[in-house]
Design a protein around this motif. Structure first.
Motif, PDB file in Angstrom:
ATOM      1  N   VAL A 199       0.598  -1.186   0.090  1.00 46.12           N
ATOM      2  CA  VAL A 199       0.634   0.036   0.180  1.00 46.12           C
ATOM      3  C   VAL A 199       0.866   1.382  -0.071  1.00 46.12           C
ATOM      4  CG1 VAL A 199      -1.924   1.490   1.078  1.00 46.12           C
ATOM      5  CG2 VAL A 199      -1.489  -1.063   0.996  1.00 46.12           C
ATOM      6  N   ILE A 200       1.880   1.496   1.238  1.00 48.27           N
ATOM      7  CA  ILE A 200       2.866   2.760   0.916  1.00 48.27           C
ATOM      8  C   ILE A 200       3.295   2.538  -0.170  1.00 48.27           C
ATOM      9  CG2 ILE A 200       5.069   2.973   1.024  1.00 48.27           C
ATOM     10  CD1 ILE A 200       4.372   2.538   4.428  1.00 48.27           C
ATOM     11  N   LEU A 201       3.816   0.902  -1.351  1.00 48.96           N
ATOM     12  CA  LEU A 201       4.638   1.218  -2.635  1.00 48.96           C
ATOM     13  C   LEU A 201       3.384   1.876  -3.664  1.00 48.96           C
ATOM     14  CD1 LEU A 201       7.065  -1.188  -2.878  1.00 48.96           C
ATOM     15  CD2 LEU A 201       7.512   0.783  -2.849  1.00 48.96           C
ATOM     16  N   ALA A 202       2.270   1.484  -3.515  1.00 52.90           N
ATOM     17  CA  ALA A 202       1.169   2.100  -4.433  1.00 52.90           C
ATOM     18  C   ALA A 202       0.826   3.639  -4.475  1.00 52.90           C
ATOM     19  CB  ALA A 202      -0.144   0.998  -4.651  1.00 52.90           C
ATOM     20  N   SER A 203       0.657   4.175  -3.315  1.00 53.38           N
ATOM     21  CA  SER A 203       0.645   5.431  -2.533  1.00 53.38           C
ATOM     22  C   SER A 203       1.703   6.266  -3.005  1.00 53.38           C
ATOM     23  CB  SER A 203       0.253   5.240  -0.930  1.00 53.38           C
ATOM     24  OG  SER A 203       0.084   6.760  -0.714  1.00 53.38           O
ATOM     25  N   ALA A 204       3.298   5.782  -2.834  1.00 47.76           N
ATOM     26  CA  ALA A 204       4.095   6.874  -2.988  1.00 47.76           C
ATOM     27  C   ALA A 204       4.328   6.640  -5.207  1.00 47.76           C
ATOM     28  CB  ALA A 204       5.236   6.107  -2.378  1.00 47.76           C
ATOM     29  N   THR A 205       4.026   5.652  -5.275  1.00 49.02           N
ATOM     30  CA  THR A 205       4.396   5.285  -7.069  1.00 49.02           C
ATOM     31  C   THR A 205       3.021   5.658  -7.924  1.00 49.02           C
ATOM     32  OG1 THR A 205       3.906   3.655  -7.448  1.00 49.02           O
ATOM     33  CG2 THR A 205       5.991   3.870  -6.835  1.00 49.02           C
ATOM     34  N   GLY A 206       2.069   5.963  -7.310  1.00 45.14           N
ATOM     35  CA  GLY A 206       0.787   5.997  -8.196  1.00 45.14           C
ATOM     36  C   GLY A 206       0.745   5.540  -8.593  1.00 45.14           C
ATOM     37  N   TRP A 207       1.188   3.908  -8.745  1.00 43.03           N
ATOM     38  CA  TRP A 207       0.797   2.802  -9.454  1.00 43.03           C
ATOM     39  C   TRP A 207      -0.392   1.805  -8.094  1.00 43.03           C
ATOM     40  CZ3 TRP A 207       6.540   0.592 -10.193  1.00 43.03           C
ATOM     41  CH2 TRP A 207       7.619   1.826 -11.551  1.00 43.03           C
ATOM     42  N   LEU A 208      -1.665   2.546  -8.546  1.00 40.43           N
ATOM     43  CA  LEU A 208      -2.297   1.804  -8.104  1.00 40.43           C
ATOM     44  C   LEU A 208      -2.747   0.019  -8.335  1.00 40.43           C
ATOM     45  CD1 LEU A 208      -5.052   4.788  -7.171  1.00 40.43           C
ATOM     46  CD2 LEU A 208      -2.374   4.446  -6.230  1.00 40.43           C
ATOM     47  N   ILE A 209      -2.052   0.245  -9.659  1.00 38.53           N
ATOM     48  CA  ILE A 209      -2.506  -1.755  -9.681  1.00 38.53           C
ATOM     49  C   ILE A 209      -1.939  -2.369  -9.076  1.00 38.53           C
ATOM     50  CG2 ILE A 209      -0.475  -1.655 -11.123  1.00 38.53           C
ATOM     51  CD1 ILE A 209      -4.333  -3.043 -11.943  1.00 38.53           C
ATOM     52  N   LEU A 210      -0.882  -1.643  -7.720  1.00 35.52           N
ATOM     53  CA  LEU A 210       0.134  -2.616  -7.266  1.00 35.52           C
ATOM     54  C   LEU A 210      -1.201  -3.226  -5.956  1.00 35.52           C
ATOM     55  CD1 LEU A 210       3.627  -0.887  -6.873  1.00 35.52           C
ATOM     56  CD2 LEU A 210       2.814  -2.842  -8.093  1.00 35.52           C
ATOM     57  N   ASP A 211      -2.260  -2.245  -5.467  1.00 32.90           N
ATOM     58  CA  ASP A 211      -2.655  -3.278  -4.959  1.00 32.90           C
ATOM     59  C   ASP A 211      -3.726  -3.932  -4.435  1.00 32.90           C
ATOM     60  OD1 ASP A 211      -4.175  -1.937  -1.848  1.00 32.90           O
ATOM     61  OD2 ASP A 211      -5.730  -2.182  -2.981  1.00 32.90           O
ATOM     62  N   PRO A 212      -3.975  -4.452  -5.990  1.00 30.41           N
ATOM     63  CA  PRO A 212      -4.728  -5.363  -5.946  1.00 30.41           C
ATOM     64  C   PRO A 212      -4.437  -6.901  -6.565  1.00 30.41           C
ATOM     65  CG  PRO A 212      -5.491  -3.796  -8.164  1.00 30.41           C
ATOM     66  CD  PRO A 212      -4.678  -3.516  -7.101  1.00 30.41           C
ATOM     67  N   ILE A 213      -2.592  -6.068  -7.408  1.00 29.95           N
ATOM     68  CA  ILE A 213      -2.252  -7.675  -6.791  1.00 29.95           C
ATOM     69  C   ILE A 213      -1.726  -7.755  -5.900  1.00 29.95           C
ATOM     70  CG2 ILE A 213      -0.050  -7.848  -8.306  1.00 29.95           C
ATOM     71  CD1 ILE A 213      -0.777  -6.324 -10.645  1.00 29.95           C
ATOM     72  N   LEU A 214      -1.304  -7.339  -4.912  1.00 30.58           N
ATOM     73  CA  LEU A 214      -0.789  -7.500  -4.027  1.00 30.58           C
ATOM     74  C   LEU A 214      -1.850  -8.475  -3.441  1.00 30.58           C
ATOM     75  CD1 LEU A 214       1.620  -7.249  -1.563  1.00 30.58           C
ATOM     76  CD2 LEU A 214       0.370  -5.579  -0.661  1.00 30.58           C
ATOM     77  N   ALA A 215      -2.476  -7.572  -3.268  1.00 32.23           N
ATOM     78  CA  ALA A 215      -4.248  -8.730  -2.747  1.00 32.23           C
ATOM     79  C   ALA A 215      -4.267 -10.201  -3.108  1.00 32.23           C
ATOM     80  CB  ALA A 215      -5.092  -8.077  -3.038  1.00 32.23           C
ATOM     81  N   ILE A 216      -3.747 -10.143  -4.207  1.00 30.78           N
ATOM     82  CA  ILE A 216      -3.215 -11.477  -4.725  1.00 30.78           C
ATOM     83  C   ILE A 216      -2.263 -12.540  -5.097  1.00 30.78           C
ATOM     84  CG2 ILE A 216      -4.029 -12.733  -7.351  1.00 30.78           C
ATOM     85  CD1 ILE A 216      -5.065 -10.335  -8.399  1.00 30.78           C
ATOM     86  N   LEU A 217      -1.322 -12.133  -4.268  1.00 27.99           N
ATOM     87  CA  LEU A 217      -0.255 -12.720  -3.600  1.00 27.99           C
ATOM     88  C   LEU A 217      -0.740 -12.877  -2.367  1.00 27.99           C
ATOM     89  CD1 LEU A 217       3.022 -10.771  -5.429  1.00 27.99           C
ATOM     90  CD2 LEU A 217       1.749 -11.976  -6.509  1.00 27.99           C
TER      91      LEU A 217
END
Length: 287
Positions: free
Chosen positions: A161-179
């Protein structure tokens, strides 16, 4: 001791779940939602574990002459199934969020709440692991391993969540949830497989077997050998049987004394356990 810790697991699990739910509401993160969804399993599992530990403590009766200790394995299997179900819920939420991922503008407070929940979880998992190992409680050990996985999951979610918020790559959030969900699936399968081994009367581990063999060898003075050792755990109770070879002319009384000595040593090491010794004449010697 096991029952006390199983009871306290219920309010602890409920507190952690509410904190994670609050963290999700603050951030809108589907990864944090997935973390909270898994914690719903912890609440239900804590209740099941408490019931199982209470039932396992009941003494043997005419209907259950070997005791009620396998109730803990049933609880652990049920917890494993719920872990798998939670993983499927996480995957569903994450896939739904892939087309339109979003995180609120100020997620750091929510992340902080989630970190507090993870710390509480970690401390409680450590306590459950110690008590579960000391008392050989499958229910507490299953809960401890599940909570430890939850802690690792929370750590991964917070970083994501910190990475997604800091980089703006919000797609990281659901991808991380799947992992996260895949990791939950792995842990659920592990809990189920270990518990099924207990229900299927799997043999004791090599280290415990060596301890049992060492105790028998140390206390069997006067006998010739022992063989055909079979042993299993049912919850905290060790069930073991073996053949003890004695001299052809040894009296029943003396052979009985040797058996008593062996049983006393084993019961001291494994309190509450049950042992069956079949005495044989030296014509049955295998070495």
């Amino acid at each position: 001791m096991s029952r006390k810790f199983a009871l306290w697991s219920i309010p602890v699990a409920l507190l952690v779940f509410l904190l994670k739910l609050l963290a999700w509401r603050m951030t809108g993160s589907v990864a944090l939602l997935s973390d909270a969804l898994e914690s719903t399993v912890n609440v239900i599992a804590a209740g099941l574990a408490y019931y199982a530990v209470r039932l396992a403590d009941k003494p043997a009766d005419s209907r259950h002459p070997f005791g009620h200790t396998k109730a803990e394995y049933l609880s652990a299997v049920a917890e494993g199934v719920m872990i798998l179900f939670a993983a499927l819920l996480v995957i569903r939420e994450a896939i739904a969020a892939l087309p339109n991922p979003h995180i609120e503008d100020a997620p750091m407070l929510g992340i902080g709440v989630n970190i507090v929940a993870a710390i509480i979880n970690g401390l409680w998992a450590y306590a459950l692991l110690r008590v579960g190992r000391r008392n050989r409680s499958p229910a507490l050990l299953a809960s401890a391993r599940h909570i430890l996985t939850d802690v690792l999951t929370s750590a991964g979610v917070v970083v994501g969540v910190i990475l997604a918020s800091a980089t703006g790559w919000l797609i990281l959030d659901p991808i991380l949830a799947i992992l996260v969900a895949l990791n939950i699936l792995r842990e659920g399968w592990h809990v189920i497989s270990e518990s099924v081994d207990g229900l299927m009367d799997a043999s004791i581990d090599a280290v415990t077997r060596a301890e049992v063999e060492s105790l028998i060898a140390r206390e069997m003075a006067g006998a010739l050998e022992f063989h055909d050792l079979k042993a299993r755990f049912s919850g905290a109770i060790l069930f073991a049987e073996f053949h003890l070879v004695v001299g052809q002319n040894m009296s029943v009384g003396r052979a009985h004394d040797i058996c008593d000595r062996i049983e006393h040593a084993l019961e001291t090491k494994f309190p509450g356990s049950s042992f069956t010794i079949h005495v044989e004449p030296e014509t049955e010697r295998k070495t």
